[in-house]
Design a protein around this motif. Structure first.
Motif, PDB file in Angstrom:
ATOM      1  N   ASP A  42       0.835  -1.209   0.000  1.00 59.88           N
ATOM      2  CA  ASP A  42       0.000   0.000   0.000  1.00 59.88           C
ATOM      3  C   ASP A  42       0.864   1.252   0.000  1.00 59.88           C
ATOM      4  O   ASP A  42       0.648   2.185  -0.766  1.00 59.88           O
ATOM      5  CB  ASP A  42      -0.870   0.067   1.266  1.00 59.88           C
ATOM      6  CG  ASP A  42      -2.007  -0.926   1.206  1.00 59.88           C
ATOM      7  OD1 ASP A  42      -2.061  -1.719   0.248  1.00 59.88           O
ATOM      8  OD2 ASP A  42      -2.838  -0.916   2.124  1.00 59.88           O
ATOM      9  N   ASN A  43       1.833   1.243   0.889  1.00 59.43           N
ATOM     10  CA  ASN A  43       2.679   2.395   1.100  1.00 59.43           C
ATOM     11  C   ASN A  43       3.500   2.734  -0.149  1.00 59.43           C
ATOM     12  O   ASN A  43       3.523   3.880  -0.603  1.00 59.43           O
ATOM     13  CB  ASN A  43       3.595   2.083   2.292  1.00 59.43           C
ATOM     14  CG  ASN A  43       4.461   3.237   2.668  1.00 59.43           C
ATOM     15  OD1 ASN A  43       4.069   4.387   2.505  1.00 59.43           O
ATOM     16  ND2 ASN A  43       5.659   2.942   3.154  1.00 59.43           N
ATOM     17  N   CYS A  44       4.139   1.723  -0.728  1.00 59.51           N
ATOM     18  CA  CYS A  44       4.986   1.967  -1.900  1.00 59.51           C
ATOM     19  C   CYS A  44       4.119   2.300  -3.117  1.00 59.51           C
ATOM     20  O   CYS A  44       4.488   3.158  -3.924  1.00 59.51           O
ATOM     21  CB  CYS A  44       5.897   0.772  -2.176  1.00 59.51           C
ATOM     22  SG  CYS A  44       7.142   0.521  -0.880  1.00 59.51           S
ATOM     23  N   PHE A  45       2.978   1.650  -3.251  1.00 56.41           N
ATOM     24  CA  PHE A  45       2.083   1.970  -4.365  1.00 56.41           C
ATOM     25  C   PHE A  45       1.579   3.407  -4.228  1.00 56.41           C
ATOM     26  O   PHE A  45       1.629   4.179  -5.190  1.00 56.41           O
ATOM     27  CB  PHE A  45       0.900   1.003  -4.394  1.00 56.41           C
ATOM     28  CG  PHE A  45       0.042   1.141  -5.625  1.00 56.41           C
ATOM     29  CD1 PHE A  45       0.411   0.556  -6.824  1.00 56.41           C
ATOM     30  CD2 PHE A  45      -1.145   1.867  -5.585  1.00 56.41           C
ATOM     31  CE1 PHE A  45      -0.380   0.678  -7.966  1.00 56.41           C
ATOM     32  CE2 PHE A  45      -1.942   2.002  -6.725  1.00 56.41           C
ATOM     33  CZ  PHE A  45      -1.562   1.405  -7.911  1.00 56.41           C
ATOM     34  N   ASN A  46       1.127   3.773  -3.047  1.00 54.25           N
ATOM     35  CA  ASN A  46       0.616   5.130  -2.826  1.00 54.25           C
ATOM     36  C   ASN A  46       1.682   6.191  -3.068  1.00 54.25           C
ATOM     37  O   ASN A  46       1.393   7.236  -3.646  1.00 54.25           O
ATOM     38  CB  ASN A  46       0.078   5.279  -1.394  1.00 54.25           C
ATOM     39  CG  ASN A  46      -1.356   4.800  -1.288  1.00 54.25           C
ATOM     40  OD1 ASN A  46      -2.138   4.942  -2.225  1.00 54.25           O
ATOM     41  ND2 ASN A  46      -1.709   4.217  -0.153  1.00 54.25           N
ATOM     42  N   ALA A  47       2.908   5.908  -2.636  1.00 58.90           N
ATOM     43  CA  ALA A  47       3.972   6.902  -2.777  1.00 58.90           C
ATOM     44  C   ALA A  47       4.465   7.014  -4.216  1.00 58.90           C
ATOM     45  O   ALA A  47       4.888   8.083  -4.644  1.00 58.90           O
ATOM     46  CB  ALA A  47       5.139   6.550  -1.857  1.00 58.90           C
ATOM     47  N   CYS A  48       4.409   5.922  -4.972  1.00 55.66           N
ATOM     48  CA  CYS A  48       5.071   5.894  -6.288  1.00 55.66           C
ATOM     49  C   CYS A  48       4.133   5.981  -7.488  1.00 55.66           C
ATOM     50  O   CYS A  48       4.571   6.309  -8.587  1.00 55.66           O
ATOM     51  CB  CYS A  48       5.912   4.619  -6.414  1.00 55.66           C
ATOM     52  SG  CYS A  48       7.281   4.534  -5.235  1.00 55.66           S
ATOM     53  N   VAL A  49       2.858   5.640  -7.326  1.00 60.04           N
ATOM     54  CA  VAL A  49       1.976   5.563  -8.504  1.00 60.04           C
ATOM     55  C   VAL A  49       0.853   6.586  -8.388  1.00 60.04           C
ATOM     56  O   VAL A  49       0.064   6.546  -7.446  1.00 60.04           O
ATOM     57  CB  VAL A  49       1.379   4.150  -8.655  1.00 60.04           C
ATOM     58  CG1 VAL A  49       0.536   4.056  -9.925  1.00 60.04           C
ATOM     59  CG2 VAL A  49       2.483   3.099  -8.678  1.00 60.04           C
ATOM     60  N   ASP A  50       0.819   7.503  -9.325  1.00 61.31           N
ATOM     61  CA  ASP A  50      -0.218   8.532  -9.310  1.00 61.31           C
ATOM     62  C   ASP A  50      -0.724   8.852 -10.698  1.00 61.31           C
ATOM     63  O   ASP A  50      -1.601   9.691 -10.872  1.00 61.31           O
ATOM     64  CB  ASP A  50       0.317   9.820  -8.659  1.00 61.31           C
ATOM     65  CG  ASP A  50      -0.158   9.938  -7.226  1.00 61.31           C
ATOM     66  OD1 ASP A  50      -1.329   9.627  -6.976  1.00 61.31           O
ATOM     67  OD2 ASP A  50       0.652  10.314  -6.357  1.00 61.31           O
ATOM     68  N   ASP A  51      -0.169   8.174 -11.673  1.00 58.13           N
ATOM     69  CA  ASP A  51      -0.530   8.461 -13.050  1.00 58.13           C
ATOM     70  C   ASP A  51      -1.351   7.295 -13.607  1.00 58.13           C
ATOM     71  O   ASP A  51      -0.855   6.163 -13.676  1.00 58.13           O
ATOM     72  CB  ASP A  51       0.758   8.660 -13.859  1.00 58.13           C
ATOM     73  CG  ASP A  51       0.465   8.671 -15.354  1.00 58.13           C
ATOM     74  OD1 ASP A  51      -0.549   9.284 -15.743  1.00 58.13           O
ATOM     75  OD2 ASP A  51       1.237   8.052 -16.110  1.00 58.13           O
ATOM     76  N   PHE A  52      -2.602   7.586 -13.970  1.00 56.08           N
ATOM     77  CA  PHE A  52      -3.449   6.515 -14.490  1.00 56.08           C
ATOM     78  C   PHE A  52      -3.847   6.773 -15.946  1.00 56.08           C
ATOM     79  O   PHE A  52      -4.965   6.502 -16.363  1.00 56.08           O
ATOM     80  CB  PHE A  52      -4.654   6.293 -13.573  1.00 56.08           C
ATOM     81  CG  PHE A  52      -4.223   5.870 -12.202  1.00 56.08           C
ATOM     82  CD1 PHE A  52      -3.707   4.595 -11.997  1.00 56.08           C
ATOM     83  CD2 PHE A  52      -4.264   6.747 -11.139  1.00 56.08           C
ATOM     84  CE1 PHE A  52      -3.254   4.215 -10.743  1.00 56.08           C
ATOM     85  CE2 PHE A  52      -3.819   6.371  -9.882  1.00 56.08           C
ATOM     86  CZ  PHE A  52      -3.315   5.104  -9.682  1.00 56.08           C
ATOM     87  N   THR A  53      -2.878   7.273 -16.711  1.00 54.97           N
ATOM     88  CA  THR A  53      -3.096   7.412 -18.158  1.00 54.97           C
ATOM     89  C   THR A  53      -2.655   6.140 -18.875  1.00 54.97           C
ATOM     90  O   THR A  53      -2.858   5.992 -20.063  1.00 54.97           O
ATOM     91  CB  THR A  53      -2.310   8.617 -18.720  1.00 54.97           C
ATOM     92  OG1 THR A  53      -0.923   8.441 -18.382  1.00 54.97           O
ATOM     93  CG2 THR A  53      -2.799   9.937 -18.130  1.00 54.97           C
ATOM     94  N   SER A  54      -2.060   5.229 -18.136  1.00 57.61           N
ATOM     95  CA  SER A  54      -1.642   3.950 -18.710  1.00 57.61           C
ATOM     96  C   SER A  54      -1.992   2.849 -17.721  1.00 57.61           C
ATOM     97  O   SER A  54      -2.186   3.110 -16.539  1.00 57.61           O
ATOM     98  CB  SER A  54      -0.128   3.968 -18.946  1.00 57.61           C
ATOM     99  OG  SER A  54       0.386   2.650 -18.973  1.00 57.61           O
TER     100      SER A  54
END
Lengths: 76, 89, 76, 89, 89, 76
Positions: free
Chosen positions: F18-30
């Protein structure tokens, strides 16, 4: 049942620790809690306990009212 | 609470249902404490006692949380019955 | 298995209640939910259920694809 | 998934491993719902239906979350094998 | 730890108490990781290694968290004994 | 005991994801992780593991010190 109460107590206790630590401790220039921090934690614990007791009473009342209402509906 | 209109439960099922009911109630209680504390308490903890304002806020928050829990529970059962909820879970 | 599903349902249901309550209720001048609040909660529940159903489908697809891939690797 | 290269598991161990696998999958699902809802949904709830943008965001978030879960799981096993992970836990 | 002054526990109660003690310790550990990571780590993850500052912060956070846990545990037992805590739970 | 360790591992592992996904992924164009995102996740995992190992050591030390202190008090 006993087991569930222990589990619920642990959740509530754990949340209390996290919550009071997060609210009161932000200085990591020392490895010992300062007087200000222990005071804050102590007040946080008292307030949290009062809160839990109060919400526990409200919860019991609300739950009793709902149970009574449901039984009335069923007996109709 | 989550009996989605099944016919004649066995007594084992009834016991399981009561057990779950108790779990649901215990969990609701823990969640209420967490949510209403976050909504109502002053986080500076300069005072150890609840202020009058905090106490009243907690009472109202408890009532609203309980009401919301009921509304959501009812709605889920209705929608669940309509859409065959639980399949996607 | 049955037990796990109940547990997962309770986690998801509990998160839904917290989430919709937090997003929709912020006024504590009354102890009864306002029309605006119940409307918001109702829409939040519908959206959350649609979200869960959609993510459930995606999850099943992704899981099936991964399992198939792993079995292929193993059979090589 | 978390079999750190142990030799010949007993059938009890295999069953426990499958059980854990199921728990991991169920928990991943719950966490995905939580994380992707937070990332993709408009929190004002003025609409009850998912917008097209929200729906597409959820689909992509699900795919990325799944991929991230796999990457992290693989990395932990590699690092774990190298460092003797689990000791510190 | 949470034995609120009850007289002579049976051996079943003692085992349960030890079990709970272990659970409390395990949970404290998980919570410490969560809380201290949030307090001390730079969230941009431009570096994979802990900086000196982060490492020192974690060590101090661990010590303070442990101390806070003890203080709170002691206070709860004292207050609990005084007020008959647990009734409201 | 074994079961508890598995459970604790799962909590810690789940929080890490959760923590690493939340910190690293914020772009949902792909729908595929970008190189930047996988790099960030990878560094986040390494840092989290080092953190866990470090906190594990500290925890063990603190726990041992406390146990020793308690035993001394009891034997008095």
């Amino acid at each position: 049942l006993q087991k569930r109460q222990v589990k619920e107590f642990m959740t509530v206790f754990g949340n209390l620790v996290d919550n009071c630590f997060n609210a009161c401790v932000d200085d990591f220039t020392s490895k010992v809690l300062s007087g200000r921090e222990t005071g804050c934690i102590s007040r946080c614990v008292i307030k949290s306990m009062t809160t839990q007791a109060r919400l526990g009473e409200r919860f019991a009342e609300l739950n009793a009212a709902m149970t009574a209402e449901m039984q009335q509906k069923m007996s109709r | 609470m989550f009996g989605f209109g099944r016919p004649q439960p066995t007594s084992a099922e009834k016991i399981a249902a009561i057990e779950n009911e108790l779990k649901v109630v215990a969990e609701m209680h823990s969640r209420m404490i967490k949510v209403c504390s976050a909504k109502c308490l002053d986080k500076t903890y300069r005072e150890g006692e609840l202020s009058k304002g905090e106490a009243v806020c907690l009472d109202r928050c408890a009532a609203k949380f309980f009401e919301a829990h009921q509304i959501i529970s009812d709605q889920l059962q209705k929608e669940g019955a309509a859409r065959g909820f639980g399949g996607g879970m």
